[in-house]
Design a protein around this motif. Sequence first.
Motif, mmCIF file in Angstrom:
data_model
loop_
_atom_site.group_PDB
_atom_site.id
_atom_site.type_symbol
_atom_site.label_atom_id
_atom_site.label_comp_id
_atom_site.label_asym_id
_atom_site.label_seq_id
_atom_site.Cartn_x
_atom_site.Cartn_y
_atom_site.Cartn_z
ATOM 1 N N VAL A 64 0.146 14.051 -0.357
ATOM 2 C CA VAL A 64 -0.623 13.067 0.414
ATOM 3 C C VAL A 64 -1.440 13.763 1.513
ATOM 4 C CG1 VAL A 64 -0.461 10.999 1.841
ATOM 5 C CG2 VAL A 64 1.047 11.254 -0.094
ATOM 6 N N GLN A 92 3.838 12.906 8.533
ATOM 7 C CA GLN A 92 2.430 12.562 8.267
ATOM 8 C C GLN A 92 1.713 12.205 9.571
ATOM 9 O OE1 GLN A 92 2.096 9.497 5.235
ATOM 10 N NE2 GLN A 92 3.124 10.738 3.688
ATOM 11 N N ARG A 133 -0.442 -4.774 -10.506
ATOM 12 C CA ARG A 133 0.008 -3.423 -10.170
ATOM 13 C C ARG A 133 1.399 -3.169 -10.718
ATOM 14 N NH1 ARG A 133 -1.040 -2.046 -3.915
ATOM 15 N NH2 ARG A 133 0.947 -1.002 -4.276
ATOM 16 N N ARG A 144 10.566 -0.588 -2.102
ATOM 17 C CA ARG A 144 9.462 -0.143 -1.231
ATOM 18 C C ARG A 144 9.693 -0.597 0.204
ATOM 19 N NH1 ARG A 144 4.734 -2.643 -4.388
ATOM 20 N NH2 ARG A 144 3.457 -2.134 -2.594
HETATM 21 P P1 AMP Z 1 0.190 0.999 -1.171
HETATM 22 O O1 AMP Z 1 -0.954 0.768 -2.096
HETATM 23 O O2 AMP Z 1 -0.240 1.420 0.200
HETATM 24 O O3 AMP Z 1 1.163 -0.159 -1.150
HETATM 25 O O4 AMP Z 1 1.015 2.244 -1.758
HETATM 26 C C1 AMP Z 1 1.600 2.193 -3.044
HETATM 27 C C2 AMP Z 1 2.555 3.375 -3.251
HETATM 28 O O5 AMP Z 1 1.817 4.616 -3.106
HETATM 29 C C3 AMP Z 1 3.678 3.501 -2.240
HETATM 30 O O6 AMP Z 1 4.786 2.683 -2.567
HETATM 31 C C4 AMP Z 1 4.001 4.992 -2.341
HETATM 32 O O7 AMP Z 1 4.720 5.287 -3.528
HETATM 33 C C5 AMP Z 1 2.622 5.609 -2.482
HETATM 34 N N1 AMP Z 1 1.992 5.929 -1.170
HETATM 35 C C6 AMP Z 1 0.900 5.330 -0.594
HETATM 36 N N2 AMP Z 1 0.612 5.876 0.595
HETATM 37 C C7 AMP Z 1 1.547 6.841 0.798
HETATM 38 C C8 AMP Z 1 1.803 7.750 1.860
HETATM 39 N N3 AMP Z 1 1.045 7.779 2.970
HETATM 40 N N4 AMP Z 1 2.854 8.603 1.717
HETATM 41 C C9 AMP Z 1 3.632 8.600 0.616
HETATM 42 N N5 AMP Z 1 3.461 7.762 -0.410
HETATM 43 C C10 AMP Z 1 2.431 6.881 -0.337
#
Ligand code: AMP
Length: 187
Positions: A64, A92, A133, A144
Amino acid sequence: MNIILFGPPGAGKGTQSKYLVDKLNNFQVSTGDILREEIKKNSDIGQQIRTNMNEGKFVSDEIVNALIKKLIDDPLKKNKLIFDGYPRSLSQAQYLDLLLDKSNQKVDHIFFLNVNKDIIIERIEKRKIIENRSDDNTDTILKRYDTYMETTRPVLDYYSKNPNFQEINGTQEIDQITKEIDAFINV
Ligand code: AMP
């Protein structure tokens, strides 16, 4: 202006960041979207990302952070970043501070959209139907949320000490949340 939108999955970060991108002519930095693009490339890294995502786990900081660095180093995007879903861990957040500092940038606003677990589950169940998704099923949502609470909570403690931090009630109507954000950015 650089802004961080922060909060659990389903808190409305994506919706508000799209609004801010249009209003400020900025760029959305959604690590979730960037990672989904990597999956589409079907590379080795993409497969690793897919496995982590579908298990509701975080993708490694190493992957990331490397993706984020490219964006922060892009001169066209300087001081025009809306972070949605990054940073999600303390390391991060510290890495982001370092990168911004190195490129003479700072975070102008940090908005924490606070939403409780029951509402999150309800919202993500609805989003599943619209966006289809693969990580929006009930087991993964719960995982999550738990991952967020464990790993991301320290980020909240870290940012809550920042004078630019604002907590917003994320259970309100979208327009009301937008109004509150607008009042703080005052543009
Ligand atoms: P989101 O679309 O933001 O809900 O992210 C979907 C998935 O992507 C998360 O559940 C993580 O598996 C991964 N992900 C997104 N952003 C991050 C991040 N900053 N660090 C680690 N994993 C991430």
